[in-house]
Design a protein around this motif. Structure first.
Motif, PDB file in Angstrom:
ATOM      1  N   PRO A   1       0.817  -1.220   0.000  1.00  0.00           N
ATOM      2  CA  PRO A   1       0.000   0.000   0.000  1.00  0.00           C
ATOM      3  C   PRO A   1       0.846   1.264   0.000  1.00  0.00           C
ATOM      4  O   PRO A   1       1.881   1.349   0.660  1.00  0.00           O
ATOM      5  CB  PRO A   1      -0.816  -0.132   1.290  1.00  0.00           C
ATOM      6  N   PHE A  23     -14.072   7.713  -2.589  1.00  0.00           N
ATOM      7  CA  PHE A  23     -13.631   6.988  -1.394  1.00  0.00           C
ATOM      8  C   PHE A  23     -13.799   5.480  -1.573  1.00  0.00           C
ATOM      9  O   PHE A  23     -13.438   4.712  -0.695  1.00  0.00           O
ATOM     10  CB  PHE A  23     -14.412   7.455  -0.166  1.00  0.00           C
ATOM     11  N   GLU A  29     -13.428   1.550  -2.798  1.00  0.00           N
ATOM     12  CA  GLU A  29     -12.298   0.643  -2.947  1.00  0.00           C
ATOM     13  C   GLU A  29     -11.905   0.492  -4.414  1.00  0.00           C
ATOM     14  O   GLU A  29     -10.733   0.309  -4.732  1.00  0.00           O
ATOM     15  CB  GLU A  29     -12.650  -0.725  -2.355  1.00  0.00           C
ATOM     16  N   ARG A  57      -8.441  -1.136  -8.391  1.00  0.00           N
ATOM     17  CA  ARG A  57      -8.510  -1.108  -6.929  1.00  0.00           C
ATOM     18  C   ARG A  57      -7.548  -0.049  -6.391  1.00  0.00           C
ATOM     19  O   ARG A  57      -6.464   0.172  -6.935  1.00  0.00           O
ATOM     20  CB  ARG A  57      -8.172  -2.479  -6.368  1.00  0.00           C
ATOM     21  N   ARG A  58      -7.923   0.566  -5.297  1.00  0.00           N
ATOM     22  CA  ARG A  58      -7.103   1.602  -4.682  1.00  0.00           C
ATOM     23  C   ARG A  58      -5.735   1.064  -4.258  1.00  0.00           C
ATOM     24  O   ARG A  58      -5.617  -0.069  -3.808  1.00  0.00           O
ATOM     25  CB  ARG A  58      -7.782   2.172  -3.439  1.00  0.00           C
ATOM     26  N   HIS A 101      -4.229   2.630  -1.814  1.00  0.00           N
ATOM     27  CA  HIS A 101      -4.133   3.064  -0.419  1.00  0.00           C
ATOM     28  C   HIS A 101      -5.529   3.380   0.109  1.00  0.00           C
ATOM     29  O   HIS A 101      -6.449   3.680  -0.652  1.00  0.00           O
ATOM     30  CB  HIS A 101      -3.256   4.325  -0.305  1.00  0.00           C
ATOM     31  N   ALA A 102      -5.678   3.333   1.409  1.00  0.00           N
ATOM     32  CA  ALA A 102      -6.931   3.745   2.039  1.00  0.00           C
ATOM     33  C   ALA A 102      -7.019   5.269   2.038  1.00  0.00           C
ATOM     34  O   ALA A 102      -5.987   5.959   2.056  1.00  0.00           O
ATOM     35  CB  ALA A 102      -6.992   3.231   3.471  1.00  0.00           C
ATOM     36  N   ALA A 144     -11.960   8.906   6.841  1.00  0.00           N
ATOM     37  CA  ALA A 144     -13.254   8.377   6.426  1.00  0.00           C
ATOM     38  C   ALA A 144     -14.257   9.510   6.271  1.00  0.00           C
ATOM     39  O   ALA A 144     -14.133  10.576   6.902  1.00  0.00           O
ATOM     40  CB  ALA A 144     -13.761   7.362   7.448  1.00  0.00           C
ATOM     41  N   THR A 169      -3.151   6.430  -7.063  1.00  0.00           N
ATOM     42  CA  THR A 169      -4.274   5.793  -6.375  1.00  0.00           C
ATOM     43  C   THR A 169      -4.879   4.643  -7.158  1.00  0.00           C
ATOM     44  O   THR A 169      -5.233   3.615  -6.573  1.00  0.00           O
ATOM     45  CB  THR A 169      -5.380   6.830  -6.062  1.00  0.00           C
TER      46      THR A 169
END
Length: 355
Positions: free
Chosen positions: A62, A104, A106, A117-118, A120-121, A125, A294
């Motif tokens: 990540p 935001f 995934e 897919r991302r 990183h998170a 939130a 991302t």
């Protein structure tokens, strides 16, 4: 054709030579028609995207993130900025928070089980975000307009600011109509002390096989006091950047698309050389490259956009900002940022191979 409706608050349109009027079927068009790929080449590109990606387009671990808290955001000084990922940027302007192209999810995809897919998170939130004065949208592609995020944000957002047709889409999803304003190019509004102008871009739109170009795509000018920020959205390189610079430059900071480029789609995404030229065309001061780091949306290595724009900016003497996701940047007086992606690439290269 999508037009300003009862929930739009737009000044009269400034006739622009950069976009032709919508055709009889209600689809928007760029003034310069994009080169067509053709179905055979298109099929080859799709197969290559699905089965033939070269190594390095996705990081092996990540991407690093500086976690954010609501308290940190509220206590930050005005004219702060945080990159949250891809083209999602949080700005604190005139005491309020503004968000660009909030994604935001995934995956940047119509389905939860497939698609890019991302890496990183998100650094924070949605539930933890403070109240948002405005969400500024560039167009309706999945990597820029996240339906679940929009609906989760809606209760805490005062206004969604969108190009023509994108506002209608939000209302169709259930966003209250009095929270939505939509604009044609060169139209704008002032809200909560921030002036916003919808400016041209060269791109396309749509979220399915049947709704292509039924909503408009745009870049945006944000003016807060004496500070000017340009948000490019997605665009190929075109004359519109120079026109924007003549009308609204110089800019203290540009948030400039630099990523997901390829020679097979030159008219809708810029090569890094063009991104830097676009920055110069709009009369930008500092440049913060976005649309990278991302999602895997092309065939180039995930660090390549950073490396290429960094080298080009250094050669031209353009101050470049490359903050870690979640790192605070002072828009007016930024300190130097680090090439964090190099540390990640070096760590990956030195990691022992799996047994």
């Amino acid at each position: 054709m999508a037009r300003p409706s009862a929930y739009s608050q737009a000044a009269p349109a400034d006739p622009s030579p950069l976009r032709l009027p919508a055709s009889a079927d209600g689809r928007f068009r760029n003034a310069a028609p994009p080169r067509r790929m053709g179905w055979r080449k298109g099929l080859r590109v799709m197969l290559r995207m699905a089965l033939g990606k070269p190594p390095g387009t996705v990081p092996d671990r990540p991407v690093p993130v500086q976690a954010l808290t609501r308290e940190a955001l509220l206590s930050a000084p005005d004219m702060s900025l945080w990159r949250l990922g891809h083209s999602t940027v949080l700005l604190k302007l005139q005491g309020g928070f503004w968000l660009t192209d909030p994604v935001f999810a995934e995956r940047a995809s119509p389905v939860a089980f497939a698609g890019p897919r991302r890496f990183h998170a998100p650094p924070i939130a949605i539930d933890e975000l403070p109240p948002i004065r405005g969400v500024v949208l560039s167009h309706d592609h999945y990597d820029h307009l996240d339906r679940a995020a929009v609906l989760a944000l809606a209760p805490k957002v005062d206004q969604f600011i969108a190009p023509l047709g994108v506002g209608d889409r939000l209302v169709g999803w259930g966003v209250p109509a009095d929270k939505v304003r939509q604009f044609d190019w060169w139209q704008g509004t002032t809200f909560a002390g921030v002036r916003l102008v919808c400016t041209p871009a060269q791109h396309f739109s749509g979220r399915s096989l049947s709704d292509g170009n039924r909503t408009l795509w745009a870049s945006w000018v944000l003016i807060a006091g004496g500070t000017r920020v340009f948000f490019s959205g997605d665009s190929g390189y075109f004359d519109g950047f120079r026109a924007i610079g003549e009308r609204y430059g110089p800019f203290d900071l540009t948030l400039m698309e630099t990523g997901a480029y390829n020679t097979d789609w030159p008219d809708v995404h810029m090569q890094p050389e063009q991104s830097l030229q676009a920055h110069l065309d709009v009369r930008g001061g500092r440049c913060l490259p976005i649309h990278n780091g991302t999602f895997d949306l092309s065939f180039h290595g995930w660090t390549e956009p950073f490396e290429r724009i960094a080298a080009l900016a250094a050669a031209r003497g353009v101050p470049l900002l490359t903050p870690t996701m979640g790192e605070r940047v002072d828009i007016r007086f930024p300190t130097a940022t680090q090439p964090w992606w190099r540390e990640e690439a070096a760590a990956t290269a030195s990691a022992p191979a799996a047994a």
